[in-house]
Design a protein around this motif. Sequence first.
Motif, PDB file in Angstrom:
ATOM      1  N   UNK A   1       0.842  -1.185   0.000  1.00 12.63           N
ATOM      2  CA  UNK A   1       0.000   0.000   0.000  1.00 12.63           C
ATOM      3  C   UNK A   1       0.882   1.242   0.000  1.00 12.63           C
ATOM      4  N   UNK A   2       0.545   2.193  -0.836  1.00 12.52           N
ATOM      5  CA  UNK A   2       1.330   3.421  -0.918  1.00 12.52           C
ATOM      6  C   UNK A   2       0.970   4.370   0.210  1.00 12.52           C
ATOM      7  N   UNK A   3       1.991   5.055   0.704  1.00 13.19           N
ATOM      8  CA  UNK A   3       1.715   6.055   1.732  1.00 13.19           C
ATOM      9  C   UNK A   3       1.033   7.248   1.081  1.00 13.19           C
ATOM     10  N   UNK A   4       0.296   8.025   1.847  1.00  7.21           N
ATOM     11  CA  UNK A   4      -0.388   9.192   1.269  1.00  7.21           C
ATOM     12  C   UNK A   4       0.580  10.172   0.608  1.00  7.21           C
ATOM     13  N   UNK A   5       1.757  10.375   1.185  1.00 10.82           N
ATOM     14  CA  UNK A   5       2.715  11.314   0.597  1.00 10.82           C
ATOM     15  C   UNK A   5       3.217  10.810  -0.751  1.00 10.82           C
ATOM     16  N   UNK A   6       3.499   9.521  -0.824  1.00 12.01           N
ATOM     17  CA  UNK A   6       3.963   8.948  -2.081  1.00 12.01           C
ATOM     18  C   UNK A   6       2.861   9.006  -3.128  1.00 12.01           C
ATOM     19  N   UNK A   7       1.647   8.733  -2.736  1.00 10.94           N
ATOM     20  CA  UNK A   7       0.520   8.788  -3.655  1.00 10.94           C
ATOM     21  C   UNK A   7       0.370  10.187  -4.241  1.00 10.94           C
ATOM     22  N   UNK A   8       0.451  11.206  -3.384  1.00 11.22           N
ATOM     23  CA  UNK A   8       0.346  12.580  -3.871  1.00 11.22           C
ATOM     24  C   UNK A   8       1.493  12.935  -4.800  1.00 11.22           C
ATOM     25  N   UNK A   9       2.687  12.459  -4.484  1.00  9.07           N
ATOM     26  CA  UNK A   9       3.844  12.733  -5.330  1.00  9.07           C
ATOM     27  C   UNK A   9       3.667  12.101  -6.712  1.00  9.07           C
ATOM     28  N   UNK A  10       3.094  10.919  -6.756  1.00  6.26           N
ATOM     29  CA  UNK A  10       2.884  10.243  -8.026  1.00  6.26           C
ATOM     30  C   UNK A  10       1.800  10.913  -8.865  1.00  6.26           C
ATOM     31  N   UNK A  11       0.843  11.557  -8.208  1.00  5.62           N
ATOM     32  CA  UNK A  11      -0.248  12.215  -8.924  1.00  5.62           C
ATOM     33  C   UNK A  11       0.176  13.544  -9.537  1.00  5.62           C
ATOM     34  N   UNK A  12       1.247  14.133  -9.025  1.00  3.60           N
ATOM     35  CA  UNK A  12       1.715  15.415  -9.559  1.00  3.60           C
ATOM     36  C   UNK A  12       2.245  15.207 -10.971  1.00  3.60           C
ATOM     37  N   UNK A  13       1.912  16.103 -11.849  1.00  7.58           N
ATOM     38  CA  UNK A  13       2.377  15.998 -13.225  1.00  7.58           C
ATOM     39  C   UNK A  13       3.878  16.235 -13.283  1.00  7.58           C
ATOM     40  N   UNK A  14       4.615  15.389 -13.990  1.00  3.74           N
ATOM     41  CA  UNK A  14       6.055  15.579 -14.069  1.00  3.74           C
ATOM     42  C   UNK A  14       6.393  16.897 -14.746  1.00  3.74           C
ATOM     43  N   UNK A  15       7.378  17.587 -14.208  1.00 10.26           N
ATOM     44  CA  UNK A  15       7.802  18.851 -14.791  1.00 10.26           C
ATOM     45  C   UNK A  15       7.067  20.060 -14.246  1.00 10.26           C
TER      46      UNK A  15
ATOM     47  N   UNK B   1       7.028  30.341  13.585  1.00 10.53           N
ATOM     48  CA  UNK B   1       7.811  31.101  12.608  1.00 10.53           C
ATOM     49  C   UNK B   1       8.553  30.148  11.690  1.00 10.53           C
ATOM     50  N   UNK B   2       8.670  30.545  10.435  1.00  8.54           N
ATOM     51  CA  UNK B   2       9.425  29.768   9.460  1.00  8.54           C
ATOM     52  C   UNK B   2      10.505  30.657   8.855  1.00  8.54           C
ATOM     53  N   UNK B   3      11.532  30.025   8.338  1.00  6.98           N
ATOM     54  CA  UNK B   3      12.641  30.735   7.706  1.00  6.98           C
ATOM     55  C   UNK B   3      12.746  30.291   6.253  1.00  6.98           C
ATOM     56  N   UNK B   4      13.567  30.981   5.503  1.00  8.98           N
ATOM     57  CA  UNK B   4      13.739  30.649   4.086  1.00  8.98           C
ATOM     58  C   UNK B   4      14.227  29.211   3.901  1.00  8.98           C
ATOM     59  N   UNK B   5      14.971  28.698   4.875  1.00  4.87           N
ATOM     60  CA  UNK B   5      15.505  27.334   4.777  1.00  4.87           C
ATOM     61  C   UNK B   5      14.637  26.296   5.473  1.00  4.87           C
ATOM     62  N   UNK B   6      13.457  26.666   5.928  1.00  5.91           N
ATOM     63  CA  UNK B   6      12.544  25.716   6.574  1.00  5.91           C
ATOM     64  C   UNK B   6      12.087  24.665   5.576  1.00  5.91           C
ATOM     65  N   UNK B   7      11.686  23.519   6.101  1.00  8.20           N
ATOM     66  CA  UNK B   7      11.151  22.447   5.265  1.00  8.20           C
ATOM     67  C   UNK B   7       9.928  22.965   4.524  1.00  8.20           C
ATOM     68  N   UNK B   8       9.774  22.548   3.276  1.00  9.98           N
ATOM     69  CA  UNK B   8       8.606  22.947   2.490  1.00  9.98           C
ATOM     70  C   UNK B   8       7.846  21.717   2.017  1.00  9.98           C
ATOM     71  N   UNK B   9       6.588  21.930   1.730  1.00 12.34           N
ATOM     72  CA  UNK B   9       5.742  20.892   1.148  1.00 12.34           C
ATOM     73  C   UNK B   9       4.874  21.562   0.090  1.00 12.34           C
ATOM     74  N   UNK B  10       4.619  20.850  -0.994  1.00 14.91           N
ATOM     75  CA  UNK B  10       3.790  21.385  -2.080  1.00 14.91           C
ATOM     76  C   UNK B  10       2.370  20.858  -1.946  1.00 14.91           C
ATOM     77  N   UNK B  11       1.429  21.790  -1.976  1.00 16.87           N
ATOM     78  CA  UNK B  11       0.003  21.457  -1.919  1.00 16.87           C
ATOM     79  C   UNK B  11      -0.706  22.289  -2.975  1.00 16.87           C
ATOM     80  N   UNK B  12      -1.455  21.614  -3.838  1.00 17.53           N
ATOM     81  CA  UNK B  12      -2.237  22.295  -4.879  1.00 17.53           C
ATOM     82  C   UNK B  12      -1.387  23.254  -5.713  1.00 17.53           C
ATOM     83  N   UNK B  13      -0.197  22.824  -6.070  1.00 11.08           N
ATOM     84  CA  UNK B  13       0.647  23.620  -6.956  1.00 11.08           C
ATOM     85  C   UNK B  13       1.354  24.792  -6.291  1.00 11.08           C
ATOM     86  N   UNK B  14       1.433  24.776  -4.973  1.00 12.49           N
ATOM     87  CA  UNK B  14       2.079  25.865  -4.250  1.00 12.49           C
ATOM     88  C   UNK B  14       2.863  25.282  -3.071  1.00 12.49           C
TER      89      UNK B  14
END
Length: 78
Positions: free
Chosen positions: A1-15, A32-45
Amino acid sequence: MLTPLLTLALLAAPGDKPAPATNATCPVLGGKVAEKSKTVAVRGREYRLCCAGCDTKLLKDPDKYLEKDGTPKNAKKK
């Protein structure tokens, strides 16, 4: 079974590159977050996060933390 994060990564269009993060506070916990904080992409952002665990919460239920336009719900209104 794929994890939710992997599933979302696979659904994103390459490029497709998400819009860069511009948030000053974590949309999940409000820390507070900094420029070097961890990021995650949701809905193209990308969103910067304050700590480990916020990525899973944001990906699991983005509507809880983000407005329809992608603005974090905890963002200060001007």
